[in-house]
Design a protein around this motif. Structure first.
Motif, short mmCIF file in Angstrom:
data_model
loop_
_atom_site.label_atom_id
_atom_site.label_comp_id
_atom_site.label_asym_id
_atom_site.label_seq_id
_atom_site.Cartn_x
_atom_site.Cartn_y
_atom_site.Cartn_z
N LYS A 171 -11.29 0.55 0.98
CA LYS A 171 -10.59 -0.70 0.65
C LYS A 171 -9.73 -0.54 -0.60
N ASP A 172 -10.20 0.26 -1.55
CA ASP A 172 -9.38 0.58 -2.75
C ASP A 172 -8.07 1.23 -2.31
N MET A 173 -8.21 2.15 -1.36
CA MET A 173 -7.02 2.89 -0.91
C MET A 173 -6.06 1.95 -0.19
N TRP A 174 -6.59 1.03 0.58
CA TRP A 174 -5.72 0.06 1.26
C TRP A 174 -4.92 -0.73 0.24
N ASN A 175 -5.58 -1.12 -0.84
CA ASN A 175 -4.88 -1.88 -1.89
C ASN A 175 -3.79 -1.04 -2.53
N ILE A 176 -4.11 0.24 -2.76
CA ILE A 176 -3.11 1.14 -3.35
C ILE A 176 -1.90 1.24 -2.42
N ILE A 177 -2.18 1.40 -1.13
CA ILE A 177 -1.10 1.54 -0.15
C ILE A 177 -0.24 0.27 -0.11
N LYS A 178 -0.91 -0.87 -0.14
CA LYS A 178 -0.16 -2.15 -0.11
C LYS A 178 0.72 -2.28 -1.37
N ASN A 179 0.19 -1.84 -2.52
CA ASN A 179 0.98 -1.90 -3.76
C ASN A 179 2.18 -0.96 -3.71
N LEU A 180 1.98 0.20 -3.09
CA LEU A 180 3.09 1.15 -2.97
C LEU A 180 4.19 0.56 -2.09
N LYS A 181 3.78 -0.11 -1.05
CA LYS A 181 4.76 -0.75 -0.15
C LYS A 181 5.59 -1.78 -0.94
N LYS A 182 4.91 -2.52 -1.81
CA LYS A 182 5.62 -3.52 -2.63
C LYS A 182 6.69 -2.86 -3.50
N LYS A 183 6.41 -1.59 -3.90
CA LYS A 183 7.37 -0.87 -4.74
C LYS A 183 8.47 -0.22 -3.91
N GLY A 184 8.42 -0.40 -2.59
CA GLY A 184 9.47 0.12 -1.72
C GLY A 184 9.19 1.47 -1.11
N VAL A 185 7.98 1.99 -1.30
CA VAL A 185 7.64 3.30 -0.72
C VAL A 185 7.37 3.14 0.78
N THR A 186 7.94 4.04 1.56
CA THR A 186 7.66 4.06 3.00
C THR A 186 6.39 4.86 3.23
N ILE A 187 5.49 4.31 4.01
CA ILE A 187 4.20 4.98 4.19
C ILE A 187 3.95 5.26 5.66
N ILE A 188 3.62 6.51 5.93
CA ILE A 188 3.26 6.91 7.30
C ILE A 188 1.81 7.37 7.24
N LEU A 189 1.01 6.71 8.04
CA LEU A 189 -0.43 6.89 7.95
C LEU A 189 -0.97 7.36 9.30
N THR A 190 -1.73 8.43 9.28
CA THR A 190 -2.43 8.77 10.53
C THR A 190 -3.90 8.45 10.29
N THR A 191 -4.53 7.94 11.28
CA THR A 191 -5.92 7.55 11.07
C THR A 191 -6.69 7.50 12.39
N HIS A 192 -7.99 7.68 12.24
CA HIS A 192 -8.89 7.47 13.38
C HIS A 192 -9.42 6.05 13.34
N TYR A 193 -9.35 5.45 12.11
CA TYR A 193 -9.93 4.12 11.94
C TYR A 193 -8.91 3.07 12.33
N ILE A 194 -9.14 2.46 13.50
CA ILE A 194 -8.21 1.47 14.01
C ILE A 194 -8.17 0.27 13.05
N GLU A 195 -9.33 0.00 12.44
CA GLU A 195 -9.45 -1.11 11.49
C GLU A 195 -8.43 -0.93 10.35
N GLU A 196 -8.23 0.33 9.99
CA GLU A 196 -7.29 0.65 8.91
C GLU A 196 -5.87 0.24 9.29
#
Lengths: 306, 253
Positions: A171-196
């Motif tokens: 959940k900490d990482m999700w918050n970090i990712i959301k904050n990065l998006k706010k700063k305009g960073v494009t994020i490409i995420l691969t995951t096994h966790y559909i919840e993510e």
């Protein structure tokens, strides 16, 4: 939206003959969080490796910020940050040392204030002088993220970033990712966790056997493919489903106490009112009812099965 | 050129050396002392002089070369093989660094280490025998050139090696015999004519001969030939490294 990554007819065939990617075409928009879902061996890591310059494509074209990843590799690499799947860091180096190394490697002047900010954000500041070998698995993953962010990338690849980490860290990482998006960073995420993906992605791509099966806005995908389930709990167990109810394709639980009705939320008539009337006509007394939205995981499993 | 990347690689590699400073420096020094005890004192006492130079002094350039060649190859091959082994090479491959940046960073650090060891061995040797270096500028320059050249060679081995066995194969099976047969402990002119001719195919002979000339103004071959041979070998190594990166041979999948 303007694409920051454009992939056209990308193919990757390894020396042994294994085809990891088959004619992939894909565009990632600037500032979005794109989740790439797929089972093991689907081609997710190969795709990321080609974009970030670790692997070479057999054919096709990949552009990052309008620059070709082969011809202008120094330009494309300078704006990409990569959090690899494997925790591969020099074990005897300190946290601060390895993060500063990454920043320098990407051509950035030492900036203690910026690096301190990242380490604080990732709860690593207190551990800055610890050697990597002394950290827990979750902490090592945080270090990988700090290394990837150290050079202020515009595009960040996260290859299974939360694999094997606890719920709190995830959940900490999700918050970090959301904050990065706010700063305009494009994020490409691969995951096994559909919840993510369900929690943080704007768009979802599904890859299997080296082919992109689907690319869709997450919300649209959930609406388009989402089905709802109505569980009806009855007072007295049923032996069989009455003939008058066969048109609803109900499923009866083994103990005879639950009827399950699947319906499409996008249809004007879901059939719920008629079903409840017919149940009343059959003198079936209801104890409770419950509805459940199918998750992205159900959708993903269905797509991959097809 | 990515100067920050070169600096980062160089400092990162040097910090690895400082973490193991004792074993990095102590091992070559102890080896040198042992060579002096065995060859300088025990055997050397039976040999008066070679080409007018006392045997203990005569073997100093060969001993320095012996350690410097091995250290250069080991340092540089390990520096690039280890990231391949643990997977951190992916960070290097995904970074905006050119082949030249990588070479300067890694080879610079490896050559610094082996050059320092070379100087340390000279200082150790000076404790046992009086040293009077006739061409100190050429000695330092030639030592530096040798360090860079064999670090380049070691770097190729590190890129090529698939496992630790292969990493040790070339230094152990090729370099060590070539160094021992390259005139480290004797003058080529002391050999029978056939072996003299055969030694001319050993590239290390030219290195030791050239290096010995900088000390004593005495050599088996002209210093110019030694210099040309070393520079040619360095150029060949550079071409091979650039080719390996360009074609991604054993580097990228």
């Amino acid at each position: 939206m303007q694409p920051i990554i454009s992939i056209n007819n990308l193919n990757k065939k390894y020396l042994g003959g294994f085809e990891a990617l088959k004619n992939i075409s894909l565009e990632i928009n600037k500032g979005e969080i794109f989740a790439l879902l797929g089972p093991n061996g689907a081609g997710k890591t190969t795709l990321i490796s080609i974009i970030s310059g670790i692997s070479i494509a057999s054919s096709g074209e990949v552009k990052v910020n309008n620059y070709d990843v082969i011809k202008d590799s120094l330009k494309t690499k300078s704006i990409i940050g990569l959090v690899p799947q494997e925790v591969s860091i020099e074990q005897f180096e300190t946290v601060l040392g390895t993060v500063n190394f990454s920043r320098g490697l990407f051509g950035k002047k030492n900036n203690p204030a910026y690096v301190k900010g990242i380490l604080k954000q990732l709860s690593l500041w207190e551990k800055r002088n610890s050697r990597i070998i002394e950290l827990s698995g979750g902490m090592k993953r945080r270090v990988l993220i700090a290394k990837a962010l150290s050079h202020e990338p515009l595009v960040l690849f996260l290859d299974e970033p939360t694999a094997g980490v606890d719920v709190e860290l995830r959940k900490d990482m999700w918050n970090i990712i959301k904050n990065l998006k706010k700063k305009g960073v494009t994020i490409i995420l691969t995951t096994h966790y559909i919840e993510e993906a369900e929690n943080i992605a704007d768009r979802i791509g599904v890859i299997n056997d080296g082919k992109i099966l689907l690319i869709e806005e997450k919300e649209f995908l959930m609406k388009k493919m989402g089905k709802k389930i109505l569980n009806i709990f009855v007072n007295k167990p049923l032996d069989i489903i009455p003939n008058s109810l066969t048109k609803y394709a109900l499923k009866l639980s083994a103990d005879g106490k639950t009827l399950t009705y699947t319906y499409d939320i996008n249809k004007d008539r879901t059939g719920i009112t008629m079903l409840l009337n017919d149940l009343s006509n059959e003198q079936i007394q209801l104890k409770d009812i419950q509805t459940k939205q199918s998750s992205l995981e159900d959708i993903f499993v269905n797509i991959v099965k097809e | 050129m990515n100067f920050y990347a070169i600096k980062a690689i160089y400092l990162f590699e040097m910090s690895r050396t400082f973490r193991t400073i004792t074993q990095s420096l102590l091992a070559p020094v102890i080896s040198t002392i042992l060579y002096f005890v065995v060859f300088g004192s025990a055997i050397g006492s039976k040999i008066q002089t070679i080409e007018g130079i006392s045997y203990g002094v005569f073997i100093v350039p060969g001993l320095v070369m012996l350690s410097v060649l091995m250290q250069s190859i080991t340092n540089a091959s390990f520096a690039i093989y280890f990231p391949k082994f643990i997977g951190t090479i992916n960070e290097l491959l995904s970074a905006p660094v050119s082949t030249l940046d990588i070479i300067i960073g890694y080879i610079g650090a490896a050559a610094t280490k082996s050059f320092s060891i070379g100087i340390l061995i000279l200082l150790t040797a000076h404790l046992f025998v009086p040293l009077n270096i006739i061409h100190p500028f050429y000695m330092i320059s030639f030592l530096l050139l040798t360090c860079f050249t064999f670090c380049l060679f070691g770097f190729i081995i590190g890129l090529w090696a698939k496992n630790f066995e292969q990493l040790n194969l070339v230094p152990m099976l090729i370099i060590t015999p070539l160094v021992f047969l390259g005139g480290s402990f004797y003058s080529i002119s002391m050999l029978p004519l056939f072996w003299q001719k055969l030694s001319m195919f050993n590239p290390v002979v030219y290195l030791i001969s050239g290096f010995r000339w900088t000390f004593f103004n005495v050599s088996d071959f002209s210093f110019t030939i030694s210099l040309i041979a070393t520079i040619s070998f360095a150029t060949l190594c550079l071409i091979i490294i650039f080719y390996m990166f360009k074609t991604s041979y054993k580097i990228r999948t």
